[in-house]
Design an enzyme around this catalytic site. Structure first.
Site, PDB file in Angstrom:
ATOM      1  N   ASP A  27     -23.632   6.871   0.427  1.00 64.59           N
ATOM      2  CA  ASP A  27     -23.289   7.988   1.046  1.00 64.59           C
ATOM      3  C   ASP A  27     -21.945   8.370   0.722  1.00 64.59           C
ATOM      4  O   ASP A  27     -21.571   9.733   0.558  1.00 64.59           O
ATOM      5  CB  ASP A  27     -23.114   7.484   2.708  1.00 64.59           C
ATOM      6  CG  ASP A  27     -24.393   7.730   3.323  1.00 64.59           C
ATOM      7  OD1 ASP A  27     -25.387   8.282   2.746  1.00 64.59           O
ATOM      8  OD2 ASP A  27     -24.468   7.133   4.414  1.00 64.59           O
ATOM      9  N   HIS A  68      -6.102  -7.788  -8.698  1.00 66.53           N
ATOM     10  CA  HIS A  68      -4.959  -6.884  -8.107  1.00 66.53           C
ATOM     11  C   HIS A  68      -5.677  -6.272  -6.621  1.00 66.53           C
ATOM     12  O   HIS A  68      -5.562  -7.044  -5.880  1.00 66.53           O
ATOM     13  CB  HIS A  68      -4.686  -5.729  -9.076  1.00 66.53           C
ATOM     14  CG  HIS A  68      -3.285  -5.040  -8.528  1.00 66.53           C
ATOM     15  ND1 HIS A  68      -2.689  -4.145  -9.398  1.00 66.53           N
ATOM     16  CD2 HIS A  68      -2.833  -5.066  -7.401  1.00 66.53           C
ATOM     17  CE1 HIS A  68      -1.802  -3.568  -8.548  1.00 66.53           C
ATOM     18  NE2 HIS A  68      -1.698  -3.997  -7.616  1.00 66.53           N
ATOM     19  N   SER A 103       7.667   4.604  -4.778  1.00 59.84           N
ATOM     20  CA  SER A 103       6.705   3.323  -4.828  1.00 59.84           C
ATOM     21  C   SER A 103       6.634   2.754  -6.146  1.00 59.84           C
ATOM     22  O   SER A 103       6.653   3.646  -7.204  1.00 59.84           O
ATOM     23  CB  SER A 103       5.230   3.659  -4.320  1.00 59.84           C
ATOM     24  OG  SER A 103       4.452   2.797  -4.859  1.00 59.84           O
ATOM     25  N   SER A 104       6.588   1.622  -6.265  1.00 62.20           N
ATOM     26  CA  SER A 104       6.797   1.062  -7.836  1.00 62.20           C
ATOM     27  C   SER A 104       5.445   1.293  -8.476  1.00 62.20           C
ATOM     28  O   SER A 104       5.173   1.259  -9.823  1.00 62.20           O
ATOM     29  CB  SER A 104       7.035  -0.542  -7.798  1.00 62.20           C
ATOM     30  OG  SER A 104       5.900  -1.222  -6.740  1.00 62.20           O
ATOM     31  N   ASP A 105       4.197   1.617  -7.790  1.00 59.65           N
ATOM     32  CA  ASP A 105       3.062   2.111  -8.217  1.00 59.65           C
ATOM     33  C   ASP A 105       2.967   3.548  -8.786  1.00 59.65           C
ATOM     34  O   ASP A 105       1.901   4.109  -9.133  1.00 59.65           O
ATOM     35  CB  ASP A 105       1.822   1.757  -7.289  1.00 59.65           C
ATOM     36  CG  ASP A 105       1.882   0.435  -7.055  1.00 59.65           C
ATOM     37  OD1 ASP A 105       1.850  -0.390  -7.816  1.00 59.65           O
ATOM     38  OD2 ASP A 105       1.736  -0.056  -5.719  1.00 59.65           O
ATOM     39  N   TYR A 164     -25.927  16.892   5.643  1.00 60.28           N
ATOM     40  CA  TYR A 164     -25.247  16.190   6.647  1.00 60.28           C
ATOM     41  C   TYR A 164     -24.133  16.769   7.397  1.00 60.28           C
ATOM     42  O   TYR A 164     -23.479  17.587   6.528  1.00 60.28           O
ATOM     43  CB  TYR A 164     -24.850  14.725   6.032  1.00 60.28           C
ATOM     44  CG  TYR A 164     -24.198  13.920   7.064  1.00 60.28           C
ATOM     45  CD1 TYR A 164     -24.845  12.797   7.643  1.00 60.28           C
ATOM     46  CD2 TYR A 164     -22.753  13.783   7.249  1.00 60.28           C
ATOM     47  CE1 TYR A 164     -24.045  12.061   8.344  1.00 60.28           C
ATOM     48  CE2 TYR A 164     -22.121  13.129   8.228  1.00 60.28           C
ATOM     49  CZ  TYR A 164     -22.718  12.130   8.763  1.00 60.28           C
ATOM     50  OH  TYR A 164     -22.147  11.321   9.544  1.00 60.28           O
ATOM     51  N   SER A 223       9.348   3.139  -1.926  1.00 58.59           N
ATOM     52  CA  SER A 223       9.185   1.522  -2.307  1.00 58.59           C
ATOM     53  C   SER A 223       9.682   0.803  -1.322  1.00 58.59           C
ATOM     54  O   SER A 223      10.945   0.675  -0.805  1.00 58.59           O
ATOM     55  CB  SER A 223       9.581   1.522  -3.598  1.00 58.59           C
ATOM     56  OG  SER A 223       9.461  -0.059  -4.026  1.00 58.59           O
ATOM     57  N   GLY A 224       8.854  -0.183  -0.702  1.00 63.68           N
ATOM     58  CA  GLY A 224       9.200  -1.383   0.015  1.00 63.68           C
ATOM     59  C   GLY A 224       9.771  -0.666   1.638  1.00 63.68           C
ATOM     60  O   GLY A 224      10.423  -1.728   2.365  1.00 63.68           O
ATOM     61  N   GLY A 235       0.735  -1.181   0.101  1.00 64.51           N
ATOM     62  CA  GLY A 235      -0.043  -0.034  -0.097  1.00 64.51           C
ATOM     63  C   GLY A 235       0.897   1.144   0.150  1.00 64.51           C
ATOM     64  O   GLY A 235       1.776   1.041   0.392  1.00 64.51           O
ATOM     65  N   ASN A 236       0.193   2.481  -0.509  1.00 70.90           N
ATOM     66  CA  ASN A 236       1.005   3.530  -0.588  1.00 70.90           C
ATOM     67  C   ASN A 236      -0.158   4.714  -0.981  1.00 70.90           C
ATOM     68  O   ASN A 236      -1.040   4.556  -1.076  1.00 70.90           O
ATOM     69  CB  ASN A 236       1.890   3.456  -1.658  1.00 70.90           C
ATOM     70  CG  ASN A 236       1.461   2.831  -2.957  1.00 70.90           C
ATOM     71  OD1 ASN A 236       0.557   3.477  -3.717  1.00 70.90           O
ATOM     72  ND2 ASN A 236       1.837   1.494  -3.349  1.00 70.90           N
ATOM     73  N   HIS A 249      -3.784  -3.162  -0.605  1.00 65.09           N
ATOM     74  CA  HIS A 249      -4.485  -4.649  -0.711  1.00 65.09           C
ATOM     75  C   HIS A 249      -5.224  -5.030   0.328  1.00 65.09           C
ATOM     76  O   HIS A 249      -5.340  -6.010   0.945  1.00 65.09           O
ATOM     77  CB  HIS A 249      -3.400  -5.896  -0.732  1.00 65.09           C
ATOM     78  CG  HIS A 249      -2.394  -5.404  -2.063  1.00 65.09           C
ATOM     79  ND1 HIS A 249      -1.925  -6.618  -2.527  1.00 65.09           N
ATOM     80  CD2 HIS A 249      -1.932  -4.401  -2.719  1.00 65.09           C
ATOM     81  CE1 HIS A 249      -1.146  -6.154  -3.871  1.00 65.09           C
ATOM     82  NE2 HIS A 249      -1.206  -4.666  -3.844  1.00 65.09           N
ATOM     83  N   HIS A 298      -3.284   3.491  -2.519  1.00 60.42           N
ATOM     84  CA  HIS A 298      -3.482   1.982  -3.228  1.00 60.42           C
ATOM     85  C   HIS A 298      -3.279   1.199  -2.061  1.00 60.42           C
ATOM     86  O   HIS A 298      -2.240   1.354  -1.130  1.00 60.42           O
ATOM     87  CB  HIS A 298      -2.466   1.901  -4.118  1.00 60.42           C
ATOM     88  CG  HIS A 298      -2.251   0.647  -4.459  1.00 60.42           C
ATOM     89  ND1 HIS A 298      -3.622  -0.397  -5.126  1.00 60.42           N
ATOM     90  CD2 HIS A 298      -1.199  -0.658  -4.552  1.00 60.42           C
ATOM     91  CE1 HIS A 298      -3.039  -1.758  -5.274  1.00 60.42           C
ATOM     92  NE2 HIS A 298      -1.711  -1.675  -5.108  1.00 60.42           N
TER      93      HIS A 298
END
Lengths: 229, 229, 229, 229
Positions: D119, D168, D73-75, D226, D44-45, D27-28, D96, D94
């Site tokens: 909502d 993914h 990040s690789s993304d 709201y 990354s990582g 995630g990132n 998982h 992002h």
């Protein structure tokens, strides 16, 4: 009177919320002193955070309250029946733990789908029948105990230390209150895994009998070799 | 004004995140002072960690805000309808708790699959219908309340202290705000167990009626014997 | 002897309860010193909260205990078989983690349903067969190891760092004990996601092969570009 | 340079493990300064517990790294495509996260089964297609971004602040990094409820369109009522 046993039963009760097995006051643990023929049990409806060892209630095996100022758990007559029918056991637990209760609600025994189950319960974990209207009306909690004993007519309660009551929830037991709680934790985890197993594998995943024998015996048989002796 | 009630409603609101029933600002609790005809409710959209008792909003039973500087929960008109229709209740909770909401989304009442359910809810936990486009447009939150009241035309809201709203989520209530939250916690757990039950047992697992009667009455009937009186 | 390895294997064992992978004493981690041909493993049946590095047991690759006063894990002969068959691996973990065990109980390999899986396991996570009655009787734990090795006749254990044993549970491994635990955590999460996927998508959700290649290679291939090199 | 944005993106990243959305380094989060045309993203990582604001990487909208010593990040190319295509958004996440990833793995859009969904997300939460082998080979992460943009040809990314990528996992976004994380939390909860709904109600539980309109608009429309304005 029974100070050590009260302390032990208190500790065993407090383990239920720590292990996530109870919501509010659902559930109770008892433990017995076989020499004196007295057992100690949680008082009815008292929140766990308010419990202390002195609140534990003492009962004899005729169902008379012989110690403690509070009323015992409403499930006390069930514990009493089990202590009378199963002389080998020293502690009993009742919970509404989520997955075990789902199995009880489905009215099905938990099949032995793996070694996690086989390490603790020999064969399926049975589900006791519903009581009849008459049994329910007359002495509900006592007859619940009798319906459990029925299921063990052809089973050894030491080899199968727990049961489901249909549309209700699980009872477990052990050589003392602590072991009974241990078995309640295991039952909940086994129930969860079995529930998951059926979602992906259907109902045809039983563990071969010889593998059940091997696992149960390596922990519980005369030549057990699990643990430090 | 209503300092004690505000404190109680604040505490009941704070119990929702502690019990894992809400994400972010989803959910609200109110409590009523029947003598004065005023109820206290959470302000709209305020995160629980920023809440304090002084922020609670005071409403009368005509729907006028009579105290508090913040706007009341957008669900206030639903609470109002319920307080008007059910004079026996003293507190109301709305959440989007996960399993109860899944049942609401499925549009199904929760069948009584076991005694955990029967101990608190007498019979199924009903699911109120979708509003019509006109009802949705005109006064959505007020009509949500009316659709709940419809469902209780032939039910006692004290015996069934909660409901699902189709494609939305649950409301629960009780004699005060704390008991309403207690019932919200129980509803979520009962919803979870019922959901699990259907995965392994199908939909044909209802608890026999006489057993439902027994469990509800041993906790709530005139001869109740659960707890310390 | 092997003070650092004992410390590392101890730490890897303690990570199991922290990550929620074990209940009570279920599970064990070992790590090997390939130069000396010795591996270190958790003692059998000791609760994690009582464990310390000095309790770790030292074994040689002929299966002789050469250090430690306690008995080694009952699964030690399985670890031994894997260290002998897979010279590239440096640590091994066995757990009964909930979702991975459910897959093992179902007797099915875990299909590669997504990139979370493909990032760590190349292709399906296989399920080793049940042992025969004879294999179970003769040398159960050793033969469990052999049944795992069988499955890797046509697989690279570095590319597929784990396996399920039918009706039992998962084993994972890695370059050392810490990486083996990391892979046990990933396996449990991948097993959970795959289980959920089948509930809504059926069994026909495999990740295209070229996408599996891409993800595995971007983390593990010669031109890997994930992380800080 | 961009000290405040780095601090904000750091905080948004740290919220992912606190909310249970990530395992290890999965995630990132990124956030953009639209005036300068620069965005800040997680390296990354790097494990979350080792992260600090100074480690954040700064990128321009041509894909050049213009600040930070670590690799992004690789993304990152996926984030870049989204910032270019959706000028209204200020932050991207992002993960998982378990249930959202299960839906992505099933290759299905999440139907709008209730108001919790309505909502925040107007209509279904779409699922972007698999890339072709060529798209995967050539520029995987950039083409992932393009496949998401495709899905929004006829959707407003402000009204539907998230998407699933087949086999993914999910991406979400918002006006800034914090809101993007908020939407990631909501998506995971909505995905969980939708998954549960199908188990008991099948796939035919959609929320009526006029009810979706009502809920989305009471929180996001010009006459939203709201919250505290």
């Amino acid at each position: 009177m029974l100070i050590e046993l009260k302390e032990m039963v208190y500790e065993a009760n407090m383990e239920l919320p720590r292990r996530g097995l109870v919501t509010y006051t659902w559930g109770n643990v008892s433990g017995i002193d076989r020499e004196r023929g007295l057992f100690v049990i949680k008082p009815s409806g008292v929140p766990y955070e308010e419990l202390d060892p002195e609140m534990m209630v003492v009962m004899d095996l005729d169902g008379n309250q012989v110690g403690g100022r509070l009323r015992p758990s409403s499930d006390t007559p069930t514990h009493l029946e089990l202590y009378r029918a199963f002389p080998e056991i020293g502690g009993i637990v009742h919970t509404h733990s989520t997955h075990a209760t789902a199995w009880a609600q489905s009215g099905r025994a938990i099949p032995c789908y793996g070694t996690t189950h086989a390490d603790y319960f020999y064969g399926e974990i049975p589900c006791a029948r519903n009581l009849t209207p008459e049994e329910t009306e007359a002495a509900y909690e006592k007859n619940t105990g009798k319906s459990i004993v029925e299921v063990f007519a052809d089973r050894n309660p030491i080899h199968v230390p727990g049961v489901l009551c249909k549309n209700h929830g699980p009872f477990t037991w052990g050589k003392d209150a602590a072991e009974a709680v241990h078995n309640a934790v295991v039952l909940e985890e086994v129930a969860k895994m079995a529930w998951m197993t059926e979602m992906i594998g259907g109902r045809d995943c039983q563990t071969p009998q010889y593998m059940q024998d091997k696992h149960f015996m390596r922990k519980h048989g005369p030549n057990a070799y699990y643990g430090q002796k």
